[in-house]
Design an enzyme around this catalytic site. Structure first.
Site, PDB file in Angstrom:
ATOM      1  N   ASP A  81      -8.434  -9.225   4.577  1.00  0.00           N
ATOM      2  CA  ASP A  81      -8.179  -8.042   5.403  1.00  0.00           C
ATOM      3  C   ASP A  81      -9.182  -7.928   6.551  1.00  0.00           C
ATOM      4  OD1 ASP A  81      -7.177  -5.676   6.361  1.00  0.00           O
ATOM      5  OD2 ASP A  81      -8.044  -4.420   4.802  1.00  0.00           O
ATOM      6  N   GLU A 105       0.819  -1.224   0.000  1.00  0.00           N
ATOM      7  CA  GLU A 105       0.000   0.000   0.000  1.00  0.00           C
ATOM      8  C   GLU A 105       0.850   1.270   0.000  1.00  0.00           C
ATOM      9  OE1 GLU A 105      -4.034  -1.595   2.120  1.00  0.00           O
ATOM     10  OE2 GLU A 105      -2.479  -0.817   3.446  1.00  0.00           O
ATOM     11  N   LYS A 154      -1.949 -11.781   8.970  1.00  0.00           N
ATOM     12  CA  LYS A 154      -3.323 -11.538   9.399  1.00  0.00           C
ATOM     13  C   LYS A 154      -4.079 -12.856   9.487  1.00  0.00           C
ATOM     14  CE  LYS A 154      -3.848  -6.811   7.666  1.00  0.00           C
ATOM     15  NZ  LYS A 154      -4.728  -5.843   6.957  1.00  0.00           N
ATOM     16  N   GLU A 156     -12.650  -2.062  12.400  1.00  0.00           N
ATOM     17  CA  GLU A 156     -12.613  -1.414  11.089  1.00  0.00           C
ATOM     18  C   GLU A 156     -13.724  -1.913  10.177  1.00  0.00           C
ATOM     19  OE1 GLU A 156      -9.595  -1.054   7.221  1.00  0.00           O
ATOM     20  OE2 GLU A 156      -8.895  -1.977   9.085  1.00  0.00           O
TER      21      GLU A 156
END
Length: 719
Positions: free
Chosen positions: A380, A307, A375, A408
């Protein structure tokens, strides 16, 4: 008149002292109201001895004084020398040698360097409760465990508890920026006040450390993984050192993130190539400098070539090349590198695949003090994900598991979502990488592949709001994460039970009702957001609310339509060999289950298959009907949560009752929004009616598409 005014002000002051704002978290040491239990506890804890002069033992002394005085409602005098009077002793054998004879050597061996022993022993014919360990840190953890027994009304007679952490590095990752903004933070600004540091040490730092130590967390990364090179400059290292000093008595080591291009940005080098000798020298000198300010510094967390973050691939090097350069610089100080595996690019055929494709070939090429941090799922932090295929695929590399506590993708801090079932779903998943029983938990605790280092990380949900986490129930996610770091075999039900009793009430009707509500809350949210394996259909960038229709991002894999692939025939991402073949990354026993429509659980079906609207699922319903039923069930379940909470008013304080009531109202409104928007959108592809008996959406699809929320917190990279 003046007396009346004074009385009025005094009443307001007293009420303010008693008001429940959530600041105390689960460390609420209020008087035990069960008279029989209180009498029993007082008899067993009539005399307290704490031996040792370290800062950690002073923390033990202070916490016991506060905890016991509050719970037992009587003044507690803590002495440092054992006089033979029966009661409770907290000490290591080194500070009180007779403990070696009272506690078995085998128990102390099992306790290791951080574990503890709590035992009822006889000394000179008198009964004593001993909290002991090989280190002061172990006594600290044992002390908090003992207070938990009292808070949850457990018996303290004939005690014999031996407990040691299953994970070595138990760490919170703060996505906190130097300007105090928090990326994906929904509970205020950062608790780290860099402007006032190092001169001013906020008392909140100590309370933060106490809370973490009470659940076994022993590390904190205090800067964002989207790193700022300034954080490694002298001025900020001095500030970080002040934080480290505040955390140290509670056995919490400080870690920092590092921007890979720091040698260029602050070191004035022309390159950050890990193969360049000047770059290697710069990092060695920088690490040496860090340890002069923070002698017990833990190490670095790195996000690289992800990113937009710089990394070794910029120079044609591998992740291992970059990680090993830093590991070599940290090795003389026993520091570690946690190198994140969250990578994906616009050229990948399936974002699901890329972390495995990049890191699997590097297995065995990392230094021994490097952990690859993965993760829990391959995309995500979605409401539900299959476990990442990297777990079990790198037997020669220690892997750290990364969970996200901050919500999130789980409704921010306005939705009640107990994450322990999500954590357990991943930890208990069987990778079959070394036969049956090769769970993710055994991969990360090092027992499966005999790793010498282990770590479990959680992206913090903490801010400077008075109740720390924004939603009172979000505190349970912080609590559960820490407890699972210590012992990943604990059940979600036990964690909920412990947290409720410490945070709210031991009244059984309250405990049972709220526990059931919490245990079902994650599944409820999956139903009204992303049922049947849908994923990443949230609002673009801010990830707030539904946006399955969005397709205007600058790259395909930032668009929700990329992930659900709805068309006139069906919906879902085909990851079988006929599609992206991401399933090939799993062990055959796992792959075969998920690749076969007859054995793939409905909860994962759209993760791995493009399913026709009229195909029949295991439930016996068509995909379209089951999709609708799940969305509607999610809303109904939120409404049931509201009804449950209404019945709890009599058991707890009005402040927190009203706060949760209002937040559940917001959650119900947003669950309806999710349901209506998604059902109407997917109906444009299925062209099927909403099943009979279900309430009709109160707005059109165009209405939901038109909603804009520029105020939504958390606008940033995915991280």
């Amino acid at each position: 008149m003046k007396k009346m005014l004074l009385l009025f002000v005094l009443c307001i002051f007293i009420h303010g002292l008693r008001a429940e704002n959530g600041y105390r978290l689960w460390l609420r040491y209020d008087k035990i109201t069960d008279a029989g239990l209180l009498h029993s506890y007082r008899q067993h804890i009539s005399h307290v001895v704490v031996a040792g002069s370290s800062a950690t033992m002073e923390a033990v002394r202070n916490e016991l004084a506060e905890g016991l005085q509050g719970l037992l409602d009587q003044k507690i005098i803590i002495q440092s020398v054992f006089s033979g009077t029966p009661g409770m002793v907290a000490a290591t054998p080194a500070s009180m040698p007779w403990i070696k004879d009272a506690v078995s050597a085998e128990d102390l061996r099992k306790a290791g360097t951080e574990g503890f022993v709590i035992a009822t022993v006889s000394r000179a014919g008198k009964e004593n409760i001993i909290i002991t360990a090989n280190t002061d840190a172990g006594v600290l953890y044992g002390m908090f465990h003992f207070l938990r027994l009292l808070q949850t009304h457990q018996p303290i007679t004939a005690l014999h508890i031996v407990s040691a952490p299953k994970i070595q590095v138990r760490i919170l990752d703060h996505w906190d920026n130097l300007n105090r903004s928090v990326e994906r933070g929904y509970a205020g600004i950062s608790i780290w006040n860099w402007h006032k540091l190092p001169g001013y040490i906020d008392p909140r730092y100590t309370d933060y450390a106490r809370a973490n130590a009470s659940i076994g967390i022993n590390g904190a990364v205090v800067t964002n993984v989207n790193a700022n090179a300034l954080s490694l400059t002298k001025d900020y290292l001095l500030k970080a050192a002040a934080i480290a000093q505040a955390l140290k008595p509670y056995h919490i080591r400080l870690y920092l993130t590092a921007r890979f291009s720091a040698p260029i940005e602050t070191g004035k080098l022309k390159t950050a190539d890990p193969a360049d000798s000047s770059v290697q020298r710069w990092w060695r000198e920088k690490i040496r400098e860090i340890y002069t300010y923070i002698p017990d510094f833990g190490g670095l967390l790195i996000k690289a070539n992800s990113e937009g973050q710089p990394g070794p691939q910029t120079y044609g090097r591998t992740h291992a090349d970059g990680a090993n350069m830093l590991a070599d610089a940290l090795a003389p100080y026993n520091g570690i590198v946690m190198w994140r595996a969250f990578v994906y690019s616009s050229t990948s055929t399936d974002r699901f695949r890329q972390a495995y494709d990049e890191f699997k070939p590097l297995d065995g090429s990392f230094r021994s003090n490097v952990l690859v941090q993965v993760k829990n799922g391959p995309i995500d932090f979605q409401p539900r994900e299959p476990f990442s295929p990297l777990f079990g695929a790198m037997p020669h590399t220690p892997l750290a598991l990364e969970f996200q506590l901050t919500q999130e993708y789980l409704g921010f801090s306005t939705h009640l979502v107990f994450e322990a079932p999500l954590f357990k779903e991943c930890l208990d998943a069987d990778t079959y990488s070394n036969g049956k029983g090769s769970t993710v938990a055994r991969v990360i605790d090092g027992s499966l592949n005999h790793q010498s280092i282990s770590a479990l990380a959680g992206v913090a949900n903490i801010g400077n709001e008075v109740n720390w986490c924004g939603h009172p129930f979000a505190q349970a996610n912080w609590y559960s994460f820490g407890r699972l770091c210590w012992d990943h075999t604990l059940s979600s039900a036990q964690l909920a039970d412990e947290w409720i009793r410490q945070t709210f009430s031991n009244e059984l009707p309250f405990v049972e009702a709220v526990k059931n509500m919490m245990l079902g809350s994650r599944e409820t949210m999956v139903h009204y957001m992303t049922p049947l394996g849908l994923h990443h259909i949230m609002g673009y960038n801010n990830h707030y609310g539904p946006a399955p229709w969005f397709d205007r991002a600058s790259r395909a894999d930032w668009n929700p339509v990329y992930f659900h692939k709805a068309d006139s025939l069906g919906i879902g991402f085909d990851r079988t060999e006929k599609g992206s073949n991401a399933l090939e990354q799993y062990a055959p026993a796992v792959r075969n289950i998920w690749a076969n429509r007859t054995t793939c659980d409905d909860k994962f079906v759209l993760w791995f298959h493009h399913v026709g609207w009229q195909e029949t699922l295991h439930s016996g319903n068509t995909l379209w009907n089951q999709l609708c039923y799940d969305y509607y069930q999610g809303v109904d379940s939120v409404r049931q949560m509201q009804r449950t909470w209404e019945r709890m008013k009599q058991y707890i304080d009005n402040e927190r009752f009203e706060e949760v009531k209002m937040l559940l109202g917001i959650q119900e409104t947003e669950a309806v929004w999710w349901r209506n928007a998604c059902v109407l959108y997917f109906q444009t592809f299925s062209r099927k009616p909403i099943p009979a008996g279900l309430e009709k959406p109160d707005h059109t699809l165009e209405y939901y598409k038109s909603l804009q929320f520029p105020f939504a917190p958390g606008n940033a990279n995915n991280n």
